[in-house]
Design a protein around this motif. Structure first.
Motif, PDB file in Angstrom:
ATOM      1  N   ILE A  13       4.277  -9.919   7.862  1.00 45.52           N
ATOM      2  CA  ILE A  13       3.117  -9.510   6.614  1.00 45.52           C
ATOM      3  C   ILE A  13       3.082 -11.554   6.342  1.00 45.52           C
ATOM      4  O   ILE A  13       3.873 -11.581   5.443  1.00 45.52           O
ATOM      5  CB  ILE A  13       3.526  -8.250   6.129  1.00 45.52           C
ATOM      6  N   GLN A  14       1.705 -11.971   6.803  1.00 45.94           N
ATOM      7  CA  GLN A  14       1.757 -13.057   6.506  1.00 45.94           C
ATOM      8  C   GLN A  14       0.286 -12.822   5.338  1.00 45.94           C
ATOM      9  O   GLN A  14       0.319 -13.784   4.761  1.00 45.94           O
ATOM     10  CB  GLN A  14       0.636 -13.692   7.596  1.00 45.94           C
ATOM     11  N   GLN A  15      -0.292 -12.071   4.779  1.00 47.81           N
ATOM     12  CA  GLN A  15      -0.991 -11.945   3.542  1.00 47.81           C
ATOM     13  C   GLN A  15      -0.447 -11.684   2.623  1.00 47.81           C
ATOM     14  O   GLN A  15       0.200 -10.595   2.838  1.00 47.81           O
ATOM     15  CB  GLN A  15      -2.914 -11.246   4.057  1.00 47.81           C
ATOM     16  N   VAL A  16      -0.867 -12.337   1.190  1.00 44.17           N
ATOM     17  CA  VAL A  16       0.050 -11.612   0.321  1.00 44.17           C
ATOM     18  C   VAL A  16      -1.097 -10.426  -0.288  1.00 44.17           C
ATOM     19  O   VAL A  16      -2.433 -11.135  -1.086  1.00 44.17           O
ATOM     20  CB  VAL A  16       0.073 -12.384  -1.165  1.00 44.17           C
ATOM     21  N   HIS A  17      -1.373  -9.428  -0.484  1.00 48.90           N
ATOM     22  CA  HIS A  17      -2.122  -8.875  -1.727  1.00 48.90           C
ATOM     23  C   HIS A  17      -1.639  -8.698  -2.872  1.00 48.90           C
ATOM     24  O   HIS A  17      -1.008  -9.220  -3.714  1.00 48.90           O
ATOM     25  CB  HIS A  17      -2.097  -6.700  -1.043  1.00 48.90           C
ATOM     26  N   THR A  18      -3.113  -8.928  -3.719  1.00 44.64           N
ATOM     27  CA  THR A  18      -2.955  -9.052  -4.963  1.00 44.64           C
ATOM     28  C   THR A  18      -4.387  -7.924  -6.047  1.00 44.64           C
ATOM     29  O   THR A  18      -4.590  -7.171  -5.646  1.00 44.64           O
ATOM     30  CB  THR A  18      -3.589 -10.077  -5.820  1.00 44.64           C
ATOM     31  N   ILE A  19      -3.692  -7.983  -7.141  1.00 43.83           N
ATOM     32  CA  ILE A  19      -4.319  -6.838  -7.924  1.00 43.83           C
ATOM     33  C   ILE A  19      -4.436  -7.856  -9.086  1.00 43.83           C
ATOM     34  O   ILE A  19      -4.359  -8.965  -9.919  1.00 43.83           O
ATOM     35  CB  ILE A  19      -4.311  -6.282  -8.517  1.00 43.83           C
ATOM     36  N   GLU A  20      -6.464  -7.882  -9.447  1.00 44.17           N
ATOM     37  CA  GLU A  20      -6.729  -8.411 -10.861  1.00 44.17           C
ATOM     38  C   GLU A  20      -6.544  -8.133 -12.402  1.00 44.17           C
ATOM     39  O   GLU A  20      -6.046  -6.884 -11.931  1.00 44.17           O
ATOM     40  CB  GLU A  20      -8.380  -8.585 -10.872  1.00 44.17           C
ATOM     41  N   ALA A  21      -5.918  -8.881 -13.244  1.00 41.60           N
ATOM     42  CA  ALA A  21      -5.391  -8.163 -14.069  1.00 41.60           C
ATOM     43  C   ALA A  21      -6.349  -7.198 -15.089  1.00 41.60           C
ATOM     44  O   ALA A  21      -5.745  -6.363 -15.786  1.00 41.60           O
ATOM     45  CB  ALA A  21      -4.625  -8.973 -15.974  1.00 41.60           C
ATOM     46  N   ASP A  22      -7.204  -7.485 -14.744  1.00 40.71           N
ATOM     47  CA  ASP A  22      -8.432  -6.128 -15.693  1.00 40.71           C
ATOM     48  C   ASP A  22      -8.704  -5.184 -14.714  1.00 40.71           C
ATOM     49  O   ASP A  22      -9.534  -3.835 -15.506  1.00 40.71           O
ATOM     50  CB  ASP A  22      -9.859  -7.193 -15.828  1.00 40.71           C
ATOM     51  N   ALA A  23      -7.874  -4.943 -13.389  1.00 40.07           N
ATOM     52  CA  ALA A  23      -8.397  -3.772 -12.280  1.00 40.07           C
ATOM     53  C   ALA A  23      -7.281  -2.043 -13.123  1.00 40.07           C
ATOM     54  O   ALA A  23      -6.502  -2.645 -13.922  1.00 40.07           O
ATOM     55  CB  ALA A  23      -7.413  -3.954 -10.824  1.00 40.07           C
ATOM     56  N   THR A  24      -7.528  -1.029 -12.505  1.00 35.67           N
ATOM     57  CA  THR A  24      -7.277  -0.396 -12.923  1.00 35.67           C
ATOM     58  C   THR A  24      -5.585   0.533 -12.775  1.00 35.67           C
ATOM     59  O   THR A  24      -6.025  -0.383 -11.254  1.00 35.67           O
ATOM     60  CB  THR A  24      -8.018   1.191 -13.654  1.00 35.67           C
ATOM     61  N   VAL A  25      -4.753   1.205 -13.415  1.00 34.07           N
ATOM     62  CA  VAL A  25      -3.871   1.203 -12.388  1.00 34.07           C
ATOM     63  C   VAL A  25      -3.686   2.198 -11.792  1.00 34.07           C
ATOM     64  O   VAL A  25      -3.514   1.869 -10.384  1.00 34.07           O
ATOM     65  CB  VAL A  25      -2.372   1.515 -13.641  1.00 34.07           C
ATOM     66  N   LEU A  26      -4.730   3.200 -11.120  1.00 35.67           N
ATOM     67  CA  LEU A  26      -4.830   3.738 -10.027  1.00 35.67           C
ATOM     68  C   LEU A  26      -5.237   2.619  -8.901  1.00 35.67           C
ATOM     69  O   LEU A  26      -5.275   2.928  -8.048  1.00 35.67           O
ATOM     70  CB  LEU A  26      -5.983   5.083 -10.534  1.00 35.67           C
ATOM     71  N   THR A  27      -6.213   1.278  -9.468  1.00 34.19           N
ATOM     72  CA  THR A  27      -6.545   0.338  -8.344  1.00 34.19           C
ATOM     73  C   THR A  27      -5.242  -0.648  -7.317  1.00 34.19           C
ATOM     74  O   THR A  27      -5.137   0.358  -6.264  1.00 34.19           O
ATOM     75  CB  THR A  27      -8.019  -0.418  -8.431  1.00 34.19           C
ATOM     76  N   ALA A  28      -4.486  -0.523  -8.383  1.00 36.21           N
ATOM     77  CA  ALA A  28      -3.333  -1.542  -7.780  1.00 36.21           C
ATOM     78  C   ALA A  28      -2.932  -0.396  -7.038  1.00 36.21           C
ATOM     79  O   ALA A  28      -1.781  -1.078  -6.049  1.00 36.21           O
ATOM     80  CB  ALA A  28      -2.481  -1.484  -9.400  1.00 36.21           C
ATOM     81  N   LEU A  29      -2.805   1.257  -7.933  1.00 39.08           N
ATOM     82  CA  LEU A  29      -1.684   2.434  -6.695  1.00 39.08           C
ATOM     83  C   LEU A  29      -2.356   1.596  -5.444  1.00 39.08           C
ATOM     84  O   LEU A  29      -1.415   2.464  -4.162  1.00 39.08           O
ATOM     85  CB  LEU A  29      -1.102   3.587  -7.390  1.00 39.08           C
ATOM     86  N   GLN A  30      -3.759   2.168  -4.927  1.00 40.92           N
ATOM     87  CA  GLN A  30      -4.311   2.572  -4.116  1.00 40.92           C
ATOM     88  C   GLN A  30      -3.834   1.869  -3.085  1.00 40.92           C
ATOM     89  O   GLN A  30      -3.575   1.511  -1.895  1.00 40.92           O
ATOM     90  CB  GLN A  30      -5.667   3.034  -4.400  1.00 40.92           C
ATOM     91  N   VAL A  31      -3.892   0.065  -3.882  1.00 38.50           N
ATOM     92  CA  VAL A  31      -4.169  -1.205  -3.136  1.00 38.50           C
ATOM     93  C   VAL A  31      -2.237  -1.182  -2.725  1.00 38.50           C
ATOM     94  O   VAL A  31      -1.788  -1.312  -1.122  1.00 38.50           O
ATOM     95  CB  VAL A  31      -4.084  -2.737  -3.751  1.00 38.50           C
ATOM     96  N   MET A  32      -1.194  -0.738  -3.465  1.00 39.77           N
ATOM     97  CA  MET A  32       0.228  -0.580  -2.658  1.00 39.77           C
ATOM     98  C   MET A  32       0.363   0.568  -1.434  1.00 39.77           C
ATOM     99  O   MET A  32       0.738   0.166  -0.643  1.00 39.77           O
ATOM    100  CB  MET A  32       1.193  -0.370  -3.521  1.00 39.77           C
ATOM    101  N   ALA A  33      -0.473   1.738  -1.883  1.00 45.35           N
ATOM    102  CA  ALA A  33       0.190   3.026  -0.913  1.00 45.35           C
ATOM    103  C   ALA A  33      -0.941   2.161   0.027  1.00 45.35           C
ATOM    104  O   ALA A  33      -0.183   2.608   1.540  1.00 45.35           O
ATOM    105  CB  ALA A  33      -0.902   4.347  -1.103  1.00 45.35           C
ATOM    106  N   GLU A  34      -1.858   1.537   0.257  1.00 45.06           N
ATOM    107  CA  GLU A  34      -3.119   1.527   1.836  1.00 45.06           C
ATOM    108  C   GLU A  34      -2.169   0.335   2.414  1.00 45.06           C
ATOM    109  O   GLU A  34      -2.320   0.905   3.488  1.00 45.06           O
ATOM    110  CB  GLU A  34      -4.269   0.845   0.813  1.00 45.06           C
ATOM    111  N   HIS A  35      -1.210  -0.737   1.634  1.00 46.63           N
ATOM    112  CA  HIS A  35      -0.549  -1.678   2.163  1.00 46.63           C
ATOM    113  C   HIS A  35       0.715  -1.170   2.143  1.00 46.63           C
ATOM    114  O   HIS A  35       1.731  -2.404   2.788  1.00 46.63           O
ATOM    115  CB  HIS A  35      -0.927  -2.848   1.703  1.00 46.63           C
ATOM    116  N   ASN A  36       0.826   0.630   2.404  1.00 47.28           N
ATOM    117  CA  ASN A  36       3.228   0.248   2.265  1.00 47.28           C
ATOM    118  C   ASN A  36       3.594  -0.606   1.757  1.00 47.28           C
ATOM    119  O   ASN A  36       4.740  -1.420   1.913  1.00 47.28           O
ATOM    120  CB  ASN A  36       3.749   1.101   3.434  1.00 47.28           C
ATOM    121  N   ILE A  37       3.085  -0.757   0.323  1.00 50.17           N
ATOM    122  CA  ILE A  37       3.651  -1.706  -0.131  1.00 50.17           C
ATOM    123  C   ILE A  37       4.645  -1.721  -1.484  1.00 50.17           C
ATOM    124  O   ILE A  37       3.808  -0.925  -2.538  1.00 50.17           O
ATOM    125  CB  ILE A  37       3.414  -3.470  -0.779  1.00 50.17           C
ATOM    126  N   GLY A  38       5.630  -1.856  -2.635  1.00 51.42           N
ATOM    127  CA  GLY A  38       5.666  -1.551  -3.950  1.00 51.42           C
ATOM    128  C   GLY A  38       5.799  -2.402  -4.912  1.00 51.42           C
ATOM    129  O   GLY A  38       5.856  -2.142  -6.552  1.00 51.42           O
TER     130      GLY A  38
END
Length: 145
Positions: A13-38
């Motif tokens: 996996i070459q791309q690093v997925h990130t999340i903005e500090a002001d995003a909701t925790v739900l959004t962060a969980l969705q990104v982690m689930a979508e990309h199978n990352i912890g």
């Protein structure tokens, strides 16, 4: 011993997925689930300011009865963030992870996020290096070198 840059190059996996500090925790969980990352590096104005992980969610949100919809990533993230550079060795990274009880290290060069290494990446590389050394020593003992 290999460097962080070499580990990043070999990761599938070459791309690093990130999340903005002001995003909701739900959004962060969705990104982690979508990309199978912890875990996700947390950014603000393009700079890494923290890391949020599934572990943070479990301990700081679920166990405290907080809502993943109404809670912002900045409220749960680990900060200040410990980062490494691409030039650092696997050994240096393992020391940081062990000493600071971390599981993920964002890799930053010139204030830009260039990768993310996990404890699994570092342990895998350490085992591979040890196996190679054992093989070389066995060949030496047998007189094959």
């Amino acid at each position: 011993m290999k460097t962080v840059a070499q580990i990043i190059q070999t990761k599938q996996i070459q791309q690093v997925h990130t999340i903005e500090a002001d995003a909701t925790v739900l959004t962060a969980l969705q990104v982690m689930a979508e990309h199978n990352i912890g875990a996700l590096p947390v950014t603000e104005e393009g700079k890494v300011i923290g890391v949020i992980s599934e572990r943070d969610y479990a301990r700081k949100c679920v166990l405290q009865g907080r809502s993943s919809i109404g809670t912002m990533v900045r409220e749960l993230m680990n900060s200040p963030v410990t980062t490494v550079t691409p030039k650092q060795s696997v050994s240096e990274c393992l020391s940081l992870i062990t000493d600071r009880h971390l599981r993920h290290l964002p890799v930053v060069e010139d204030d830009q996020l260039v990768g993310l290494v996990s404890i699994g990446d570092l342990v895998k590389e350490t085992i591979a290096e040890q196996e190679e050394l054992i093989q070389q020593l066995e060949q030496y003992i047998r007189g094959e070198v």
